[in-house]
Design a protein around this motif. Structure first.
Motif, PDB file in Angstrom:
ATOM      1  N   GLN A 129       0.621  -1.381  -0.362  1.00 51.20           N
ATOM      2  CA  GLN A 129       0.107   0.342  -0.208  1.00 51.20           C
ATOM      3  C   GLN A 129       0.792   1.353  -0.008  1.00 51.20           C
ATOM      4  OE1 GLN A 129      -3.607   0.338   2.601  1.00 51.20           O
ATOM      5  NE2 GLN A 129      -2.561  -1.597   3.164  1.00 51.20           N
ATOM      6  N   MET A 130       1.729   0.770   0.215  1.00 48.60           N
ATOM      7  CA  MET A 130       2.877   2.274   0.511  1.00 48.60           C
ATOM      8  C   MET A 130       3.678   2.759  -1.278  1.00 48.60           C
ATOM      9  SD  MET A 130       5.273   0.796   3.603  1.00 48.60           S
ATOM     10  CE  MET A 130       4.536   0.810   5.528  1.00 48.60           C
ATOM     11  N   LYS A 131       3.275   2.042  -2.233  1.00 49.44           N
ATOM     12  CA  LYS A 131       3.929   2.202  -3.320  1.00 49.44           C
ATOM     13  C   LYS A 131       3.071   3.185  -3.937  1.00 49.44           C
ATOM     14  CE  LYS A 131       4.242  -1.763  -5.042  1.00 49.44           C
ATOM     15  NZ  LYS A 131       4.181  -3.464  -5.700  1.00 49.44           N
ATOM     16  N   LYS A 132       3.405   3.556  -4.666  1.00 51.29           N
ATOM     17  CA  LYS A 132       2.620   4.749  -5.947  1.00 51.29           C
ATOM     18  C   LYS A 132       3.206   6.217  -5.426  1.00 51.29           C
ATOM     19  CE  LYS A 132       0.749   2.457  -9.235  1.00 51.29           C
ATOM     20  NZ  LYS A 132      -0.479   2.474 -10.166  1.00 51.29           N
ATOM     21  N   SER A 133       2.376   7.581  -5.771  1.00 47.17           N
ATOM     22  CA  SER A 133       3.003   8.637  -5.321  1.00 47.17           C
ATOM     23  C   SER A 133       1.292   8.832  -4.610  1.00 47.17           C
ATOM     24  CB  SER A 133       2.302   9.239  -6.614  1.00 47.17           C
ATOM     25  OG  SER A 133       4.226   9.643  -7.004  1.00 47.17           O
ATOM     26  N   LYS A 134       1.560   9.790  -3.888  1.00 42.86           N
ATOM     27  CA  LYS A 134       0.282  10.256  -3.503  1.00 42.86           C
ATOM     28  C   LYS A 134       0.057  12.173  -2.575  1.00 42.86           C
ATOM     29  CE  LYS A 134       0.187   6.376  -1.289  1.00 42.86           C
ATOM     30  NZ  LYS A 134       1.276   4.962  -1.324  1.00 42.86           N
TER      31      LYS A 134
END
Length: 385
Positions: A129-134
């Protein structure tokens, strides 16, 4: 260099909350302003004037950097990891390495309330869930204290965050052998309030509850980034170039004040900096339409860790004079009166606000999109064929 605790100027505060953590008498509390950003407030009656809060502020510190600056273009050898990452799938390999040595990983997720926050975990399901940009400011919660507790026990921790969050954890713990840090080429941190307003707008627009939000889907391929939004009754893809929310974020309008005065654009203090390798030639051997990463190795520790995981990538060194085109290398541009923008959005919905603050050329795109959506709705209701 200044600190908010002395100047009361929001441009001097990154909202890291380290000052509250170190206060020996707990006289500092976090107060959220009208923009959704939290700032420290001191109870003068409890304060013992120990000055620990000021000393702990990374905004007035000078960090020593190592002159390594090794730059690499790379992509993960596993196609699945590329497809489920923002660019080339580097973060997940850093995380897996940390788990392999008995460590924990701390990074930003989007929780069930569609709020961005940091969590600390040694479970791969959480780390996914920590993967990818927010593109929203993340709430650190109690992660810094939890990280310090683990490090004091001799347990490795990989911390992933914005450059100023990395500066905060280094200021709090120091350059510890058990602390691994990675940041990214950052465009700033958008207000949680603006994101909530955007969610409400989307739910009204599509007449359905929003379930999940992916800020960087690869449904249209890597070089055409888009939001992928799941509603209860349908899935919607909105290209960044067609999104009012993305425009506000990318141009600094919705970002916190300190982003306009970022100290860490050039001064990299993490072990490894991650980013997209924008501008890489399609004929390059490592080009992939679904993502190529750029990393800047900043420390000896970062170099040693990369050597441990390098077999998981196809990569090549970037040499002097060879510099990909970065969309995120410069300080965010404040082309909107930020104070006026936030005052307005407090009392108006997202659509009303964007009509006022979007530039004319973007308004034309936005109106065209509205006309398309109206026609789609009329078609759905049978008024047009």
């Amino acid at each position: 260099m200044s600190t908010y605790l002395k100047t009361n100027n929001k441009i001097d505060c990154t909202n890291c909350q380290i000052c509250m953590i170190v206060c020996p008498v707990s006289c500092i509390r976090s107060v959220e302003d009208n923009f959704g950003f939290a700032y420290p407030a001191i109870d003068k009656e409890k304060c013992i004037n120990c000055n620990m809060c000021v000393k702990s502020c990374h905004e007035q510190s000078i960090f020593k950097t190592e002159a390594i600056n090794r730059r690499i273009a790379l992509k993960n050898n596993c196609e699945k990891e590329i497809m489920t990452s923002t660019s080339g799938g580097v973060f997940i390999e850093l995380a897996k390495y940390t788990l392999s040595i008995g460590g924990y990983v701390c990074g930003a997720i989007i929780d069930n309330n569609l709020e961005v926050c940091h969590i600390l975990s040694n479970k791969l399901t959480d780390i996914e869930q920590m993967k990818k940009s927010k593109y929203v400011d993340s709430n650190i919660k109690d992660c810094f204290q939890e990280i310090k507790s683990l490090i004091n026990k001799g347990i490795y921790v990989l911390f992933s965050g914005t450059p100023c969050q990395v500066a905060a954890i280094i200021q709090y713990i120091g350059r510890n052998k058990y602390l691994i840090t990675c940041d990214f080429l950052c465009s700033g941190c958008s207000s949680p309030i603006v994101f909530k307003k955007y969610i409400h707008y989307l739910e009204d627009e599509y007449k359905s509850k929003l379930i999940s939000f992916d800020f960087r889907t690869k449904s249209l391929c890597w070089v055409h980034p888009a939001f992928e939004i799941d509603f209860e009754n349908e899935k919607v893809i909105i290209k960044h170039e067609d999104s009012a929310y993305y425009w506000l974020f990318a141009n600094g309008a919705s970002n916190k004040p300190c982003c306009s005065n970022c100290r860490y654009i050039e001064n990299k203090i993490s072990d490894i900096t991650l980013g997209d390798c924008w501008g890489i030639n399609e004929n390059d051997k490592i080009y992939d339409e679904f993502g190529v990463s750029y990393i800047n190795i900043n420390t000896q520790k970062g170099e040693e860790i990369f050597d441990e995981i390098s077999m998981n990538f196809t990569y090549r060194e970037l040499f002097n004079g060879e510099y990909p085109q970065y969309r995120q290398i410069h300080k965010p541009t404040d082309i909107v009166d930020k104070e006026l923008f936030f005052r307005y959005i407090q009392n108006h919905n997202f659509l009303e606000t964007t009509k006022i603050f979007l530039p004319w050329q973007y308004k034309e795109n936005f109106i065209s999109e509205k006309i398309r959506q109206i026609k789609k709705e009329l078609f759905r209701r049978g008024f047009i064929k």
